[in-house]
Scaffold this motif. Structure first.
Motif, PDB file in Angstrom:
ATOM      1  N   ALA A  51      19.198   0.326  44.011  1.00 60.36           N
ATOM      2  CA  ALA A  51      19.770  -0.955  43.580  1.00 60.36           C
ATOM      3  C   ALA A  51      19.416  -2.010  44.616  1.00 60.36           C
ATOM      4  O   ALA A  51      19.466  -1.753  45.824  1.00 60.36           O
ATOM      5  CB  ALA A  51      21.279  -0.849  43.438  1.00 60.36           C
ATOM      6  N   LYS A  52      19.074  -3.191  44.129  1.00 57.21           N
ATOM      7  CA  LYS A  52      18.612  -4.242  45.031  1.00 57.21           C
ATOM      8  C   LYS A  52      19.272  -5.568  44.696  1.00 57.21           C
ATOM      9  O   LYS A  52      19.393  -5.943  43.530  1.00 57.21           O
ATOM     10  CB  LYS A  52      17.093  -4.377  44.930  1.00 57.21           C
ATOM     11  N   TYR A  53      19.724  -6.249  45.762  1.00 51.88           N
ATOM     12  CA  TYR A  53      20.205  -7.626  45.636  1.00 51.88           C
ATOM     13  C   TYR A  53      19.538  -8.434  46.740  1.00 51.88           C
ATOM     14  O   TYR A  53      19.808  -8.232  47.937  1.00 51.88           O
ATOM     15  CB  TYR A  53      21.721  -7.709  45.768  1.00 51.88           C
ATOM     16  N   GLY A  54      18.645  -9.323  46.366  1.00 50.55           N
ATOM     17  CA  GLY A  54      17.900 -10.064  47.370  1.00 50.55           C
ATOM     18  C   GLY A  54      17.120  -9.112  48.246  1.00 50.55           C
ATOM     19  O   GLY A  54      16.358  -8.265  47.756  1.00 50.55           O
ATOM     20  N   THR A 113      19.514   3.265  48.237  1.00 48.94           N
ATOM     21  CA  THR A 113      18.974   4.318  47.368  1.00 48.94           C
ATOM     22  C   THR A 113      19.879   5.538  47.444  1.00 48.94           C
ATOM     23  O   THR A 113      20.350   5.896  48.533  1.00 48.94           O
ATOM     24  CB  THR A 113      17.545   4.701  47.790  1.00 48.94           C
ATOM     25  N   VAL A 114      20.126   6.134  46.294  1.00 52.38           N
ATOM     26  CA  VAL A 114      20.897   7.376  46.255  1.00 52.38           C
ATOM     27  C   VAL A 114      20.048   8.455  45.571  1.00 52.38           C
ATOM     28  O   VAL A 114      19.131   8.154  44.791  1.00 52.38           O
ATOM     29  CB  VAL A 114      22.232   7.203  45.501  1.00 52.38           C
ATOM     30  N   TYR A 115      20.375   9.705  45.884  1.00 53.78           N
ATOM     31  CA  TYR A 115      19.578  10.820  45.370  1.00 53.78           C
ATOM     32  C   TYR A 115      20.474  11.821  44.649  1.00 53.78           C
ATOM     33  O   TYR A 115      21.573  12.136  45.112  1.00 53.78           O
ATOM     34  CB  TYR A 115      18.843  11.517  46.516  1.00 53.78           C
ATOM     35  N   LYS A 161      27.767   2.308  47.983  1.00 52.90           N
ATOM     36  CA  LYS A 161      26.878   2.094  49.133  1.00 52.90           C
ATOM     37  C   LYS A 161      26.370   0.660  49.184  1.00 52.90           C
ATOM     38  O   LYS A 161      26.247   0.074  50.270  1.00 52.90           O
ATOM     39  CB  LYS A 161      25.710   3.072  49.071  1.00 52.90           C
ATOM     40  N   LEU A 162      26.084   0.073  48.012  1.00 52.85           N
ATOM     41  CA  LEU A 162      25.628  -1.316  48.008  1.00 52.85           C
ATOM     42  C   LEU A 162      26.755  -2.249  48.440  1.00 52.85           C
ATOM     43  O   LEU A 162      26.518  -3.228  49.156  1.00 52.85           O
ATOM     44  CB  LEU A 162      25.117  -1.692  46.616  1.00 52.85           C
ATOM     45  N   THR A 163      27.981  -1.926  48.035  1.00 55.40           N
ATOM     46  CA  THR A 163      29.138  -2.717  48.477  1.00 55.40           C
ATOM     47  C   THR A 163      29.255  -2.680  49.994  1.00 55.40           C
ATOM     48  O   THR A 163      29.441  -3.717  50.645  1.00 55.40           O
ATOM     49  CB  THR A 163      30.427  -2.187  47.829  1.00 55.40           C
TER      50      THR A 163
END
Length: 683
Positions: free
Chosen positions: A334-337, A342-344, A403-405
């Protein structure tokens, strides 16, 4: 198009969540100490750490209100508190006390400072000085009109304006009513709201002559944006989550070009409706109280308001890419800017029936409703004939969001340079004045000034004696003993006042100025005047006194909210004075309660409280001063006044005989008070 910041109050974690979910760009909160709203629930240290994370999760900022004056005994604990709050990533500090600002800088050299509205800044020259001193933002007085705000916005400093919520009758930082009458200091965060009690110019016990309607500039948010305001601030750290959520929602809607629902907001909370009187300059119909209709209306609106913050608010549009390859662990990014995670997962199985395709991936990975994310795009590289169970994709989606949070919180959290600075009192001896205390006399009439000049060290000349001409002839003869006192409040252009002070310096040789606020310090510095600080600067500790010296003041009258014991502990090279006589100001107001109730023609220059006591009201062109009916009298106890070099005699309506008696130290007729010098204020 960029909009000003929407800045919301939060007195509790629930209100914080409501503000953020409703669309606030920033919130301001207080800790359990040093906050001007001690009656709010406020935040423990653990809660502050959690609050910072929650704000940064949304990309919002958290500003910490440390906007009270503090004593020397509190300095070390204050520094430890700042050290902790910087370590968790507080975005800025809202400050009133000059000493607090200095200590914050020493503990956290790269801290961001916002000048609280309690600093009483109301001019462009004052705002410019704060910018020079390293403040990033100023919160000017709420009593300014559009033109005054616009002048401040032109300076090299961010401007934050109150746009919705309660209006104090007094200019913030200049109210001593609660402290003097009930030992509950507004400058220490313990305001008892004495102004909301009955007062009247004609003894009407049902009149609330000092209670204003709530402010709302929401319909004028576009104007504020156009003139360059950086932050639109909602008042209400003691208000419920529903109040904050509805105000944020309507302000956001207004900035987007919609008409805010003012009837809805009035139903949530108001005092007889709203006013924009200061901003527009139309001050009629500004007074109001909380009425029964105001209370009952809110209850029917609560369910609707809850919808504003029931669910997480989308704050980020993200892109998601999945890789499902034979004999490889499932990989989802997941990408923001520039931020990505990355998760597996497990190695995918061979499909027995229907293989996993892009539609199946999209269906599971787009379920982000319980997060601050929305999937703007979902793409995938999928080998043929492979299968990943929906439950596994859901697990990976949840892990991805978590994780992105965390990554976004980390990215949005400032890292400060934090020192081990520990405050200590300067090594200065106690101050003293010898056998007889030198007096400085604040004079409002030529008669008072002429009498005072016979005995006083200096007279402090009220602006009515020199600002508009007709200067008393003896001013020229005694120019070296006269201190010019500009208006305490200058809501219009300060240029004419600066020009007049320059003329007085050139024509009369008067080069001393009495500094009430940062504005008059800035004027004094600009004109090269000798500066003398007023008690209205609220100097309450050694560090503040030292800062006044650094700014160029020759001396300063210490806060009249001090006790004699606290004053005796202060150590500074700056000579200090103390108010020792007078009907001292309780409130500085830009609106006239008497004019509102009975009109100027029927003015008797007094307000009567619910007990029958009559409070004198001094009328200036741009403001009124409401005075204590009891005379502060300490001239019979000068042997108990330690650590000062002079006393202030503060005259108001005294005639010649009363002036002579005051300067001679004779006890006045009527009720006297020892102020707060012995009883102190509630901590």
């Amino acid at each position: 198009m960029s909009f000003p910041e929407i800045l919301a109050p939060a007195g509790s974690m629930e209100t914080l969540c409501a503000a953020l979910r409703s669309g606030a760009d920033a919130v301001y909160v207080g800790g359990r100490k040093y906050s001007a709203r001690n009656s709010a629930a406020n935040f423990s240290e653990d809660e502050l750490a959690e609050a910072v994370k929650l704000c940064h999760k949304y990309g919002a900022k958290l500003y910490l209100a440390v906007n009270t004056i503090i004593s020397d005994d509190e300095a070390e604990e204050f520094c430890n508190f700042i050290r902790f709050t910087a370590s968790v990533g507080t975005d800025a500090y809202i400050v009133q006390d000059w000493g607090c600002a200095e200590m914050i800088r020493r503990v956290v050299p790269d801290a961001v400072l916002h000048a609280s509205t309690q600093m009483s800044v109301h001019t462009a020259v004052g705002a410019a000085m704060l910018s020079e001193l390293g403040f990033e933002r100023v919160v000017p007085a709420r009593e300014l009109d559009k033109e005054a705000i616009q002048r401040i916005c032109r300076e090299n400093i961010e401007t934050e304006i109150f746009v919705h919520g309660a209006l104090c009758m007094s200019v913030s930082g200049q109210c001593y009513m609660s402290a003097v009458l009930g030992s509950r200091s507004a400058n220490r965060g313990c305001c008892g709201q004495a102004c909301r009690l009955p007062y009247s110019a004609v003894g009407n016990k049902n009149s609330s002559a000092l209670s204003l309607k709530d402010l709302s500039l929401l319909p004028r948010s576009a104007e504020l944006s156009e003139i360059g305001v950086d932050s639109l601030k909602i008042e209400g750290r003691m208000k419920r989550p529903e109040y904050v959520a509805s105000a944020v929602h309507e302000l956001k809607s207004s900035l987007e070009g919609n008409t805010p629902d003012m009837q809805f907001l009035r139903g949530v909370f108001s005092r007889s409706g709203f006013t924009d009187g200061y901003f527009s300059g139309k001050r009629e119909n500004m007074f109001g109280v909380r009425e029964k209709e105001d209370v009952t209306a809110a209850q029917t609106l609560i369910p609707k308001i809850h919808e504003f913050y029931r669910f997480e608010r989308t704050a980020y549009d993200i892109s998601i890419h999945a890789v499902i390859a034979e004999n490889e662990n499932v990989e989802i990014t997941a990408k923001y800017g520039n931020t990505y995670v990355t998760v597996y997962g497990d190695v995918p199985d061979k499909a027995q029936n229907r293989p996993t395709d892009l539609a199946a991936v999209e269906k599971q990975l787009s379920k982000l409703g319980d997060t601050v994310f929305r999937a703007e795009s979902i793409t995938a590289d999928i080998d043929d004939g492979l299968f990943v169970p929906a439950g596994k994709l859901n697990e990976l989606r949840r892990e991805l969001a978590e994780k992105l949070t965390e990554k976004i919180i980390e990215r949005n959290t400032r890292k400060y340079d934090i020192t081990e600075y520990s405050p200590s009192l300067p090594k200065y001896p106690k101050q003293s004045f010898g056998e007889k205390i030198p007096l400085r006399v604040y004079c409002r009439t030529p008669e008072q000034a002429e009498i005072a000049l016979k005995k006083a060290e200096f007279i402090i000349a009220d602006s009515r004696l020199w600002l508009c001409g007709n200067v008393p002839p003896f001013f020229r003869e005694h120019s070296d003993r006269i201190i010019l006192s500009p208006p305490r409040f200058m809501p219009y252009s300060e240029d004419s006042i600066i020009k007049r002070i320059s003329e007085m310096k050139a024509e009369y040789g008067i080069d001393r100025i009495f500094c009430h606020t940062p504005d008059t310090i800035a004027i004094g510095r600009k004109l090269g005047m000798k500066m003398h600080g007023s008690f209205t600067l609220n100097v309450f500790n050694s560090c503040s006194a030292e800062k006044m010296s650094e700014l160029g003041l020759e001396d300063c009258i210490f806060s009249m909210e001090t006790t004699l014991g606290q004053l005796e502990k202060v150590r500074t090279a700056l000579p200090l004075g103390l108010a020792v006589y007078g009907n001292m100001p309780l409130m500085l107001t830009a609106n006239c309660p008497i004019q509102n109730e009975v009109g100027c023609k029927n003015c008797n220059r007094t307000l009567t409280d619910r007990t029958g006591r009559k409070l004198p009201v001094m009328c200036e062109r741009f403001y009124k001063e409401i005075l204590n009916p009891d005379v502060l009298y300490m001239l019979d106890r000068t042997d108990e006044l330690k650590n000062i070099t002079f006393g202030l005699v503060f005259l108001s309506n005294e005639d010649a005989q009363q002036t002579e008696r005051a300067i001679s130290g004779i006890k006045p007729a009527g009720n006297i008070t020892r102020g707060l010098y012995y009883r102190g204020i509630i901590q």
